[in-house]
Design an enzyme around this catalytic site. Structure first.
Site, mmCIF file in Angstrom:
data_model
loop_
_atom_site.group_PDB
_atom_site.id
_atom_site.type_symbol
_atom_site.label_atom_id
_atom_site.label_comp_id
_atom_site.label_asym_id
_atom_site.label_seq_id
_atom_site.Cartn_x
_atom_site.Cartn_y
_atom_site.Cartn_z
ATOM 1 N N LYS A 78 0.829 -1.199 0.000
ATOM 2 C CA LYS A 78 0.000 0.000 0.000
ATOM 3 C C LYS A 78 0.865 1.251 0.000
ATOM 4 O O LYS A 78 1.789 1.371 0.795
ATOM 5 C CB LYS A 78 -0.918 -0.014 1.229
ATOM 6 C CG LYS A 78 -1.817 -1.243 1.309
ATOM 7 C CD LYS A 78 -2.636 -1.274 2.576
ATOM 8 C CE LYS A 78 -1.760 -1.434 3.802
ATOM 9 N NZ LYS A 78 -2.553 -1.661 5.040
ATOM 10 N N GLY A 87 -6.218 0.655 7.539
ATOM 11 C CA GLY A 87 -5.568 -0.614 7.205
ATOM 12 C C GLY A 87 -6.387 -1.808 7.644
ATOM 13 O O GLY A 87 -6.521 -2.791 6.897
ATOM 14 N N CYS A 88 -6.945 -1.737 8.841
ATOM 15 C CA CYS A 88 -7.806 -2.821 9.335
ATOM 16 C C CYS A 88 -9.015 -2.993 8.421
ATOM 17 O O CYS A 88 -9.403 -4.113 8.086
ATOM 18 C CB CYS A 88 -8.285 -2.508 10.749
ATOM 19 S SG CYS A 88 -6.979 -2.266 11.965
#
Length: 274
Positions: A181, A217-218
């Site tokens: 990412k 992100g989670c």
């Protein structure tokens, strides 16, 4: 005993708890629900946390993480697993042993190491265990630039060429598919690179200028786990998961949660806009 098949996909998150609800287990379960998957959880750590930072972490014994995994896998037909905060090497090894035993079809590893507020969420001795024990068991890993660099023992990528090179290097370590990412790049775009057996693919979107980015992100990794059982391949899954996250980010400032970096809006497509 044969496990019954569910009419909806069952996604299991193995991660830490965020007491403010914006990241970790809570963000994962919200994402699963928003995307039509039934969510189950194995809690690897308890954090005292809010939108301003992490003030404490309590990690249960690795044997209790194993007990939670046994309870879920022996009763539920799990379609996909998302791995998040794993805290220490003992927990990493317990999770790896459970995955080897139960062999879930899809495993998404979000290589969580540092919170958005800068608090360490993975002990230094656990980085090697995560790299050696879990990378070979993951169908997809989703490191950001600092995490990719830490796993490889190099400096973070500064451009997209280096991002792709590091994704290739992580795949060589054993991960079947790698999504690096690019949110940390100094760019108007937020590019991600997917490296798999099928080749290399670039995904990009305009950087969304919002304040509330807690749990991004989670949320992305949970979306990947929720969607993969109903998508043709990882390319389709990544595209749809990023679309969901972009919507959650774009709507995040409609929420007024906390006094720090607030959460993304997991239910932006469901809750009223006003």
């Amino acid at each position: 005993m044969a496990l019954r098949q569910s009419s909806v996909p069952i996604a299991l998150t193995i991660a830490g708890s965020d007491s403010s609800g914006g990241a970790g287990i809570q963000a994962d379960l919200k994402t699963f629900s928003a995307l039509g998957a039934y969510g189950a959880s194995v809690i690897t750590a308890l954090t005292a946390q809010n939108t301003q930072g992490v003030t404490g972490i309590h990690t249960p014994p690795a044997s209790f993480v194993t007990a939670q995994m046994d309870a879920v896998f022996q009763d539920l037909s799990v379609d996909a697993v998302k791995l998040g905060m794993l805290a220490n090497a003992e927990v990493v090894r317990a999770v790896a042993a459970g995955l080897r035993q139960y062999k879930p079809r899809f495993v998404v590893l979000d290589t969580v190491m540092i919170s958005k507020s800068g608090h360490a969420l993975l002990q230094p001795d656990a980085v090697a265990a995560l790299r050696d024990e879990l990378l070979p068991l993951a169908d997809l890993i989703t490191p950001n630039l600092p995490e990719a660099a830490a796993l490889l023992g190099v400096e973070p990528a500064t451009d997209e060429h280096e991002m792709e090179q590091q994704a290739q290097a992580l795949r060589a370590l054993g991960a079947r598919n790698v999504l690096v990412k690019g949110g940390h790049l100094a760019s108007d775009l937020s590019p991600d690179w997917l490296v798999s057996a099928a080749g290399v693919e670039r995904f990009t979107a305009p950087r969304i200028a919002v304040h509330n980015t807690h749990g991004t992100g989670c949320t992305l990794s949970a979306a990947l786990a929720a969607l993969r059982p109903r998508r043709h391949d990882w390319s389709d899954t990544v595209r749809d998961a990023k679309s969901y996250l972009n919507g959650a980010l774009a709507a995040s400032d409609t929420l007024d949660i906390g006094h720090g970096v607030g959460p993304v809006h997991h239910f932006h497509a469901v809750w009223p806009k006003s």
